[in-house]
Design a protein around this motif. Structure first.
Motif, short mmCIF file in Angstrom:
data_model
loop_
_atom_site.label_atom_id
_atom_site.label_comp_id
_atom_site.label_asym_id
_atom_site.label_seq_id
_atom_site.Cartn_x
_atom_site.Cartn_y
_atom_site.Cartn_z
N ARG A 165 0.86 -1.19 0.00
CA ARG A 165 0.00 0.00 0.00
C ARG A 165 0.89 1.24 0.00
O ARG A 165 1.90 1.27 0.71
CB ARG A 165 -0.88 0.04 1.24
CG ARG A 165 -1.87 -1.09 1.28
CD ARG A 165 -2.63 -1.02 2.56
NE ARG A 165 -4.04 -0.85 2.23
CZ ARG A 165 -4.99 -0.69 3.10
NH1 ARG A 165 -4.70 -0.64 4.38
NH2 ARG A 165 -6.23 -0.57 2.74
N VAL A 166 0.51 2.22 -0.78
CA VAL A 166 1.28 3.46 -0.89
C VAL A 166 0.50 4.60 -0.25
O VAL A 166 -0.69 4.78 -0.54
CB VAL A 166 1.58 3.80 -2.37
CG1 VAL A 166 2.36 5.11 -2.46
CG2 VAL A 166 2.32 2.68 -3.05
N PHE A 167 1.16 5.34 0.62
CA PHE A 167 0.58 6.52 1.25
C PHE A 167 1.50 7.70 0.98
O PHE A 167 2.72 7.56 1.02
CB PHE A 167 0.47 6.34 2.77
CG PHE A 167 -0.37 5.16 3.18
CD1 PHE A 167 -1.74 5.29 3.33
CD2 PHE A 167 0.21 3.92 3.39
CE1 PHE A 167 -2.51 4.21 3.70
CE2 PHE A 167 -0.55 2.83 3.77
CZ PHE A 167 -1.92 2.98 3.91
N LEU A 168 0.91 8.84 0.70
CA LEU A 168 1.69 10.05 0.45
C LEU A 168 1.18 11.14 1.38
O LEU A 168 -0.02 11.44 1.40
CB LEU A 168 1.56 10.49 -1.00
CG LEU A 168 2.27 11.77 -1.40
CD1 LEU A 168 3.78 11.65 -1.20
CD2 LEU A 168 1.95 12.13 -2.83
N GLU A 169 2.08 11.71 2.16
CA GLU A 169 1.72 12.81 3.07
C GLU A 169 2.53 14.03 2.69
O GLU A 169 3.74 13.93 2.45
CB GLU A 169 2.03 12.45 4.52
CG GLU A 169 1.19 11.36 5.09
CD GLU A 169 1.54 11.06 6.54
OE1 GLU A 169 2.42 11.73 7.12
OE2 GLU A 169 0.95 10.12 7.08
N TYR A 170 1.85 15.14 2.63
CA TYR A 170 2.54 16.41 2.43
C TYR A 170 2.70 17.06 3.80
O TYR A 170 1.76 17.12 4.57
CB TYR A 170 1.75 17.33 1.49
CG TYR A 170 1.77 16.83 0.09
CD1 TYR A 170 2.87 17.06 -0.75
CD2 TYR A 170 0.71 16.10 -0.44
CE1 TYR A 170 2.91 16.58 -2.03
CE2 TYR A 170 0.74 15.62 -1.74
CZ TYR A 170 1.83 15.87 -2.52
OH TYR A 170 1.87 15.40 -3.79
N VAL A 171 3.91 17.52 4.09
CA VAL A 171 4.21 18.06 5.40
C VAL A 171 4.64 19.51 5.24
O VAL A 171 5.54 19.81 4.47
CB VAL A 171 5.34 17.25 6.08
CG1 VAL A 171 5.64 17.80 7.45
CG2 VAL A 171 4.97 15.78 6.16
N ARG A 172 3.99 20.37 5.97
CA ARG A 172 4.41 21.77 6.01
C ARG A 172 5.32 21.96 7.22
O ARG A 172 5.38 21.13 8.10
CB ARG A 172 3.19 22.69 6.16
CG ARG A 172 2.41 22.78 4.89
CD ARG A 172 1.38 23.87 5.02
NE ARG A 172 0.77 24.04 3.71
CZ ARG A 172 0.23 25.14 3.30
NH1 ARG A 172 0.18 26.18 4.10
NH2 ARG A 172 -0.30 25.22 2.12
N ARG A 173 5.95 23.06 7.23
CA ARG A 173 6.88 23.35 8.32
C ARG A 173 6.20 23.27 9.69
O ARG A 173 6.80 22.88 10.68
CB ARG A 173 7.47 24.74 8.11
CG ARG A 173 8.58 25.07 9.00
CD ARG A 173 9.22 26.31 8.51
NE ARG A 173 9.54 27.17 9.62
CZ ARG A 173 10.30 28.21 9.53
NH1 ARG A 173 10.81 28.54 8.37
NH2 ARG A 173 10.56 28.94 10.58
N TRP A 174 4.93 23.56 9.75
CA TRP A 174 4.23 23.57 11.04
C TRP A 174 3.27 22.40 11.21
O TRP A 174 2.51 22.36 12.15
CB TRP A 174 3.48 24.88 11.23
CG TRP A 174 2.51 25.17 10.14
CD1 TRP A 174 1.22 24.74 10.04
CD2 TRP A 174 2.74 25.94 8.97
NE1 TRP A 174 0.65 25.18 8.89
CE2 TRP A 174 1.55 25.93 8.20
CE3 TRP A 174 3.84 26.63 8.47
CZ2 TRP A 174 1.44 26.59 6.99
CZ3 TRP A 174 3.71 27.29 7.27
CH2 TRP A 174 2.53 27.25 6.55
N GLY A 175 3.32 21.39 10.34
CA GLY A 175 2.48 20.21 10.56
C GLY A 175 2.09 19.51 9.26
O GLY A 175 2.49 19.91 8.19
N VAL A 176 1.32 18.46 9.41
CA VAL A 176 0.89 17.64 8.28
C VAL A 176 -0.36 18.22 7.66
O VAL A 176 -1.25 18.71 8.34
CB VAL A 176 0.59 16.19 8.76
CG1 VAL A 176 0.08 15.34 7.63
CG2 VAL A 176 1.83 15.57 9.37
N LEU A 177 -0.43 18.21 6.32
CA LEU A 177 -1.61 18.68 5.61
C LEU A 177 -2.66 17.59 5.56
O LEU A 177 -2.39 16.46 5.41
CB LEU A 177 -1.26 19.05 4.18
CG LEU A 177 -0.49 20.33 3.99
CD1 LEU A 177 -0.11 20.50 2.52
CD2 LEU A 177 -1.31 21.51 4.41
#
Length: 77
Positions: free
Chosen positions: A65-77
């Protein structure tokens, strides 16, 4: 600034779990083994590129399974 984390999980009881874990490590993923699953993480490899490369190595989509998370400097989107 936005960064990403590509996470690929594999059922640890799957027939080719160890082989898939080694393949992920060769692709540049950091692989962690738990009781029930292997988890590969990378902030360098894009999700679509990882999937394409795993398919080229002969792994079927149903094996992981593939998961993609975008992370900003102040937390996860």
């Amino acid at each position: 600034m936005v960064h990403h984390v590509t996470r690929i999980t594999v059922d640890a009881g799957a027939p080719r779990a160890a082989e898939l874990g080694r393949a992920l490590a060769q692709l540049g993923f950091t692989v962690h083994a738990g009781r029930r699953r292997l988890v590969g993480e990378s902030s360098e490899v894009e999700a679509h590129d990882a999937k394409r490369r795993l398919r080229a190595l002969g792994f079927a989509d149903r094996e992981y399974r593939v998961f993609l998370e975008y992370v900003r400097r102040w937390g996860v989107l």
